[in-house]
Design an enzyme around this catalytic site. Structure first.
Site, PDB file in Angstrom:
ATOM      1  N   LYS A  65       0.826  -1.214   0.000  1.00 62.82           N
ATOM      2  CA  LYS A  65       0.000   0.000   0.000  1.00 62.82           C
ATOM      3  C   LYS A  65       0.864   1.270   0.000  1.00 62.82           C
ATOM      4  O   LYS A  65       0.608   2.203  -0.763  1.00 62.82           O
ATOM      5  CB  LYS A  65      -0.953  -0.027   1.202  1.00 62.82           C
ATOM      6  CG  LYS A  65      -1.992  -1.148   1.144  1.00 62.82           C
ATOM      7  CD  LYS A  65      -2.967  -1.086   2.276  1.00 62.82           C
ATOM      8  CE  LYS A  65      -2.408  -1.577   3.583  1.00 62.82           C
ATOM      9  NZ  LYS A  65      -2.155  -3.043   3.601  1.00 62.82           N
ATOM     10  N   THR A  66       1.879   1.303   0.846  1.00 61.32           N
ATOM     11  CA  THR A  66       2.770   2.467   0.882  1.00 61.32           C
ATOM     12  C   THR A  66       3.551   2.597  -0.415  1.00 61.32           C
ATOM     13  O   THR A  66       3.739   3.704  -0.945  1.00 61.32           O
ATOM     14  CB  THR A  66       3.731   2.362   2.076  1.00 61.32           C
ATOM     15  OG1 THR A  66       2.986   2.232   3.286  1.00 61.32           O
ATOM     16  CG2 THR A  66       4.616   3.595   2.168  1.00 61.32           C
TER      17      THR A  66
ATOM     18  N   THR B  64      -5.982  -1.683   7.304  1.00 62.33           N
ATOM     19  CA  THR B  64      -6.155  -3.126   7.421  1.00 62.33           C
ATOM     20  C   THR B  64      -7.524  -3.469   7.982  1.00 62.33           C
ATOM     21  O   THR B  64      -7.869  -4.635   8.095  1.00 62.33           O
ATOM     22  CB  THR B  64      -5.067  -3.720   8.340  1.00 62.33           C
ATOM     23  OG1 THR B  64      -5.155  -3.093   9.636  1.00 62.33           O
ATOM     24  CG2 THR B  64      -3.674  -3.479   7.770  1.00 62.33           C
TER      25      THR B  64
ATOM     26  N   ARG C 251       6.639  -8.077   1.476  1.00 65.03           N
ATOM     27  CA  ARG C 251       7.527  -7.574   2.534  1.00 65.03           C
ATOM     28  C   ARG C 251       8.307  -8.709   3.183  1.00 65.03           C
ATOM     29  O   ARG C 251       9.512  -8.594   3.446  1.00 65.03           O
ATOM     30  CB  ARG C 251       6.712  -6.822   3.583  1.00 65.03           C
ATOM     31  CG  ARG C 251       7.531  -6.329   4.772  1.00 65.03           C
ATOM     32  CD  ARG C 251       6.651  -5.625   5.789  1.00 65.03           C
ATOM     33  NE  ARG C 251       6.198  -4.339   5.286  1.00 65.03           N
ATOM     34  CZ  ARG C 251       5.153  -3.672   5.764  1.00 65.03           C
ATOM     35  NH1 ARG C 251       4.439  -4.204   6.753  1.00 65.03           N
ATOM     36  NH2 ARG C 251       4.817  -2.494   5.274  1.00 65.03           N
TER      37      ARG C 251
ATOM     38  N   ASP D 147      -1.897   6.517   6.363  1.00 62.11           N
ATOM     39  CA  ASP D 147      -1.918   5.115   6.772  1.00 62.11           C
ATOM     40  C   ASP D 147      -2.836   4.969   7.985  1.00 62.11           C
ATOM     41  O   ASP D 147      -3.054   5.933   8.731  1.00 62.11           O
ATOM     42  CB  ASP D 147      -0.504   4.659   7.114  1.00 62.11           C
ATOM     43  CG  ASP D 147      -0.367   3.145   7.104  1.00 62.11           C
ATOM     44  OD1 ASP D 147      -1.310   2.465   6.653  1.00 62.11           O
ATOM     45  OD2 ASP D 147       0.689   2.638   7.544  1.00 62.11           O
TER      46      ASP D 147
END
Length: 349
Positions: free
Chosen positions: A70-71, A165, A224, A116
């Protein structure tokens, strides 16, 4: 949790962007982004249209588990739109309306604001976002009581990218103001292998395809985690394998980290073993499991359970958690005489 888990999907210090001049594993362009094809196509069209019209792109809400990009997408969108980096903040950081107003009034035309954990914005702050997102203006109340008056302020058109989330915690009015709403899914093995291959090239790590596939299989469907594992096996390869990543080196490195072929670590396996041996496979309440393991119940619910549920090793029932047949099989334990739940895996072996 007190100890660091290499396979956690939460960001760790080692996942932060490197110093200037150091190689970064984060893609910088849409063409370099791997996976999430439906979303990428939507973004490609929206970005191209916004650039042709000379307008701000419509607002984007990205929701899904942590570690899925997302980032990274916020950085790519900002770069593709105007060659800048996004202004970044988080819901908990916007504790007062003045903090949001300060950010919005300093935005330049076409800038991207990335928030975020947007579901954690206080309601009083969220009210200021509505006119900002819809009409590119904010109304600031000056003073109080009978001396209060409202100051109407125009702001530059901008694009808000929200990430969460917990999409279910977003209010209806907030969610309705996003033009693109998309759920990011866990990555399949071919995409994770492609990500690991690209990252190995960025890290200048000679690696055999079979070794990279071993890393990808243990990445829990999360880029990640794949990149974090790759950095760990790279260190092992440098010391034990003359800088080359072979399948044997990958196996040894991952064994040293106690990560098995399904991407589970010692804590995951302990959760399942306690459920199998102390509670006969369940059902068992989360508080009872936490007490037996000496862990916080929130840790089990937020950190341990999600992936075990995804791959079908445990299941939540009205009476508590229960180990499935697949979970027993992974532990190489015999299930009880009574029937156990069938495999509900979303990931192939």
């Amino acid at each position: 949790m007190a100890r660091e888990r290499i396979i956690t999907t939460q960001a760790l210090p080692e996942d932060q962007p490197p110093a200037p001049g150091q190689p970064t594993l984060r893609p910088k362009k849409l063409d370099d982004y791997i996976g999430q094809r439906e979303l990428i196509e939507k973004l490609r069209i929206s970005i191209a249209a916004a650039r042709q019209r000379g307008e701000a792109m419509e607002h984007v809400l990205l929701h899904g588990p942590p570690g899925l990009g997302k980032t990274t997408l916020a950085h790519i969108i900002a770069s593709e739109l105007n060659g800048t980096i996004p202004k970044i903040t988080s819901g908990p950081a916007l504790a007062r309306p003045t903090e949001l107003v300060s950010m919005l009034t300093n935005m330049q035309r076409g800038d991207v604001l990335f928030i975020d954990e947007i579901h954690r914005i206080p309601a009083a702050v969220e009210e200021y976002l509505y006119p900002a997102m819809e009409d590119f203006c904010i109304d600031v109340v000056m003073g109080s009581g009978t001396h209060a008056n409202s100051l109407h302020m125009e702001i530059q058109p901008f694009t808000l990218i929200g990430a969460t989330t917990r999409a279910g915690l977003l209010s209806g009015p907030m969610r309705s103001r996003f033009g693109i709403v998309h759920h990011l899914n866990y990555y399949d093995l071919p995409d994770l292998l492609q990500i690991a291959t690209r990252s190995a090239g960025v890290l200048d790590l000679p690696a055999q395809k079979e070794a990279l596939e071993l890393v990808a299989r243990r990445a829990r469907g999360t880029p990640r985690v794949a990149n974090r594992l790759l950095r760990r096996v790279r260190d092992f390869a440098l010391v034990r394998g003359e800088g080359k990543l072979t399948p044997q080196i990958a196996v040894e490195a991952l064994q040293l980290e106690a990560i098995d072929e399904q991407g589970l670590d010692a804590l995951d396996r302990r959760f399942m073993q306690v459920l199998a041996r102390d509670y006969e496979g369940g059902p068992a309440g989360i508080e009872a499991l936490a007490a037996t393991m000496g862990e916080e119940s929130d840790t089990l619910e937020d950190v341990i359970e999600p992936f075990l549920l995804q791959i079908g090793f445990i299941r939540r029932t009205p009476k508590g958690r229960q180990l499935t047949a697949a979970g027993y099989g992974h532990l190489k334990l015999s299930p009880p005489a009574r029937p156990v739940l069938e495999d509900n895996s979303l990931f192939g072996s």
